[in-house]
Design an enzyme around this catalytic site. Structure first.
Site, mmCIF file in Angstrom:
data_model
loop_
_atom_site.group_PDB
_atom_site.id
_atom_site.type_symbol
_atom_site.label_atom_id
_atom_site.label_comp_id
_atom_site.label_asym_id
_atom_site.label_seq_id
_atom_site.Cartn_x
_atom_site.Cartn_y
_atom_site.Cartn_z
ATOM 1 N NE ARG A 52 -4.262 -10.336 -34.658
ATOM 2 C CZ ARG A 52 -5.483 -10.774 -34.362
ATOM 3 N NH1 ARG A 52 -5.812 -11.037 -33.103
ATOM 4 N NH2 ARG A 52 -6.377 -10.962 -35.308
ATOM 5 C CE LYS A 194 -3.191 -5.404 -35.877
ATOM 6 N NZ LYS A 194 -3.712 -4.157 -36.486
ATOM 7 C CG HIS A 213 -7.896 -2.428 -37.738
ATOM 8 N ND1 HIS A 213 -8.410 -3.583 -38.259
ATOM 9 C CD2 HIS A 213 -6.555 -2.564 -37.817
ATOM 10 C CE1 HIS A 213 -7.422 -4.388 -38.629
ATOM 11 N NE2 HIS A 213 -6.293 -3.788 -38.379
ATOM 12 C CB SER A 231 -5.125 -8.703 -41.321
ATOM 13 O OG SER A 231 -4.028 -9.241 -41.982
ATOM 14 C CE LYS A 235 -5.920 -2.084 -41.972
ATOM 15 N NZ LYS A 235 -5.796 -3.539 -42.038
ATOM 16 C CB THR A 236 -0.846 -2.494 -46.508
ATOM 17 O OG1 THR A 236 -0.970 -2.641 -45.092
ATOM 18 C CG2 THR A 236 0.573 -2.075 -46.840
ATOM 19 C CG ASP A 250 -2.822 -2.093 -39.256
ATOM 20 O OD1 ASP A 250 -3.839 -2.484 -39.863
ATOM 21 O OD2 ASP A 250 -2.390 -2.653 -38.241
ATOM 22 N NE ARG A 314 0.808 -9.884 -41.509
ATOM 23 C CZ ARG A 314 -0.195 -9.027 -41.505
ATOM 24 N NH1 ARG A 314 0.000 -7.766 -41.819
ATOM 25 N NH2 ARG A 314 -1.418 -9.423 -41.196
#
Length: 524
Positions: A52, A194, A213, A231, A235-236, A250, A314
């Site tokens: 980003r 996002k 988030h 990130s 989390k994933t 997410d 990704r």
């Protein structure tokens, strides 16, 4: 029919509206937008932008939204006139060409979802949107009426950016009142995802609903768990559990009915992806998934260990690629909340129990390490404090979200834990990263309730409760001081991190929440 005049587009040629996966694949191949990997997954590069561009994100400063937006480095203001100028620049880029239009929902709750229309010139970007958001059924598409429009004009840049007082040629701009976002100059898929998350973070709190988030999953007895974290904190990986159904990896909302996913897919980091430790994610990478910035070998297999393009490699895939997912994308009010932090100092315990008030302190602190590649210019983990474990996407003041979370934790009697997925035995560069196996054992103890049977002790300075023993975790790991060879260096580093917590929380001392929770953090 799409009203292109209303959208400001002229002489549009072929319109590819809500193409199927097979049709998008044909376009990606015909347009030569990437390379087909050995197992049939399409792979693309996003150019110099592999993360980003947070310094290029702006909101129009106007009534009534300007009264609610938390203005600052993360939410920069631009004038309505400059927005209109850049919108016209994007519309000119998108005119006189073929375009892809993708209509999707954000939010699996019928009472809270938004209908979003994306416009782009790139087939793989339409594919990304189809993966990441909720795909309407045929009736939904037939009666689709957009609440918000995203113009992705990644091929156009703002050459006048210096004169306009902007950061660079890239722009990611939002007009809340017009319900429009415009992306220019960056091809990174995550900007679309996002950007809508930022808007949900504006809309929902005004309805007393909490945007988060976090990832979420649900057990066999209906118990929902939330995993907060930036990130790269896990989390994933941690929410993708063969013994629990995945709600989402997410972004979620929490309303009166419970937890609901914003998205219809997952966007997993795949650097060093290992089929043994993360089999569900590995197996999700197949036809209809979309790889970003990975390195392919000569035989077109993926080299997941190669970070020569970026560490932020990704893959996006529809959630249906996870066999054990929750089809409704919804869950009950949570039983457990887990704050994930990748502690680059090697100071925080692998797991600790927080009381309700401490939960608010650590939620507002949002301590973690920014992982290499997630943002432009970050090449190695850096200690940072990101309010609500997602400050870059928080459109309102962090205390708005903290207040909502606190109310919901108390109302639904939720247990909260802090789990360190970062370093142990020393700071980054000296110590070792926590193993997924050890972290899984901590998480499993939380989810099956066995951690409540443990005897706890106080962890000095931070004053959080840590278990003395925990099944599946080396006892030495549970108290970080035991993992450091140099105890004096540990004490020095621990106190340094404590001072950073205290210094960071000072920014809240001018608001009610700051005075309420100030004393619940580390004490020197």
């Amino acid at each position: 029919m799409i009203d292109f005049e209303k959208l400001g587009l002229e002489n549009v040629k072929n319109v590819y509206h809500n193409l199927s996966y097979d049709e998008l694949f044909e376009h990606e191949m015909k347009n030569k937008e990437g390379v087909l990997s050995a197992n049939g997954t399409f792979s693309v590069d996003t150019g110099i932008f592999t993360g980003r561009s947070p310094k290029d994100k702006y909101f129009v400063k106007q009534d009534p939204s300007q009264k609610y937006i938390a203005w600052g480095k993360l939410n920069r203001p631009i004038t309505k006139e400059l927005f209109d100028k850049l919108l016209k620049l994007a519309q000119k880029q998108l005119s006189n060409s073929d375009i892809y239009v993708q209509d999707v929902y954000c939010g699996s709750s019928l009472n809270s979802r938004k209908s979003i229309r994306f416009i782009t010139q790139i087939a793989w970007q339409a594919h990304f949107v189809k993966n990441m958001f909720i795909r309407p059924d045929l009736d939904g598409l037939k009666n689709f009426k957009e609440d918000f429009v995203v113009y992705n004009a990644c091929k156009c840049i703002n050459k006048d950016y210096e004169k306009d007082g902007l950061n660079s040629e890239v722009f990611v701009i939002f007009n809340v009142e017009k319900n429009i976002a415009v992306i220019g100059g960056t091809w990174y898929g995550g900007e679309m995802k996002k950007g809508i998350f930022s808007m949900m973070n504006y809309w929902l709190p005004l309805e007393n609903k909490l945007p988060m988030h976090c990832s979420a999953n649900i057990g066999k007895d209906g118990d929902t768990a939330l995993f907060f974290g930036l990130s790269g904190t896990g989390k994933t990986t941690l929410s993708t559990d063969p013994n629990r159904k995945l709600i989402g990896d997410d972004e979620h909302g929490w309303d009166e009915e419970g937890i609901f996913n914003f998205e219809g897919g997952c966007y997993a980091k795949c650097i060093n992806l290992n089929p043994d430790s993360e089999p569900e994610i590995y197996e999700a990478i197949k036809r209809n998934a979309l790889l970003e910035n990975v390195v392919l070998r000569a035989d077109k297999t993926v080299d997941f260990s190669d970070k020569s393009k970026t560490e932020n490699t990704r893959v996006s895939y529809p959630i249906e690629h996870i066999k054990n997912h929750e089809p409704s994308l919804r869950g009950s009010h949570p039983r457990n909340i887990i704050f994930l932090t990748a502690d680059a100092f090697g100071v925080l315990p692998p797991v600790s129990k927080l009381n309700d008030e401490q939960a608010m302190y650590y939620f507002l602190s949002g301590y973690t390490a920014r992982i290499a590649g997630t943002e432009r210019g970050i090449t190695e983990p850096q200690a940072t404090f990101s309010a609500c474990f997602g400050e870059p996407f928080m459109t309102l003041h962090p205390t708005v979200y903290a207040r909502l979370l606190g109310e919901k934790i108390k109302k639904h009697k939720v247990d909260v834990y802090l789990v360190n997925t970062g370093w142990s035995g020393g700071k980054y560069g000296v110590g070792q990263r926590m193993s997924i196996k050890a972290t899984r054992a901590c998480v499993n103890a939380i989810l099956d309730g066995s951690i409540k049977k443990c005897e706890f002790e106080n962890y000095e300075v931070f004053n959080i409760a840590i278990p003395k023993e925990l099944n599946g975790v080396d006892t030495k790991l549970l108290n970080p001081i035991n993992t450091w060879e140099n105890k004096e260096e540990f004490i020095k580093t621990r106190d340094e991190l404590a001072r950073r917590f205290i210094k960071n929380f000072a920014r809240y001392e001018d608001v009610k929440e700051g005075t309420l929770y100030k004393g619940l953090g580390p004490k020197l």
